[in-house]
Design a protein around this motif. Sequence first.
Motif: not given
Length: 203
Positions: A125-136
Amino acid sequence: MARCNNAFEAMEVIKKETVDLVLLDIQMPGLTGLQFIQSMPEKPMIVLITAYEKYALEGFNLDVTDYLVKPVSLERFVKACNKAYELHLLKKKDKHPASPDFFFVNADYSLLKVNVADIVWIEGMRDYIKIHLKSSNKPIVTRMGMKHIEDQLSPDKFIRIHKSYIVSVSSITAVRKNSVFIDTLELPVSDAYKSAIDDLTGK
């Protein structure tokens, strides 16, 4: 893969996509091929294809991968492409000598530990990232570029499918022509990364 009519169009593509190899003429409108190379802060591999032998030394001083003089035979062109591919493999090997099992990111006013095996997919997302996890169910949001996070991940375990998406290979459950699935989640595959999907599926 992209085809550009001039250096300025190529600049826009390189800004938006990860480009490994550029096939470049020297004589172009507005900006010459050599000027274009000098303008790039981070250079992909470049094969110059030109009618002029006199620029060869200058080209190699700019670290071009190969220099082809027109008319170019198919055999010579294939040789240049193979040379670029072998160099690409060496760079990938050097970049990922031993991928870590975890890393830390700044999020929620803390340094959060991210276990690589816990990552399902990453969204830019432009200057950011979202890290999607199995545990959450809640992704980690951190200020980081996609290229930076991609360099920390093993290319054997993660695949870039779009300028905005990196997915864990083990999490992919199905592949279509222009998308991959993680269970019911569908993520788009852009034209620039279709070859990576082809390599993954063996098609």
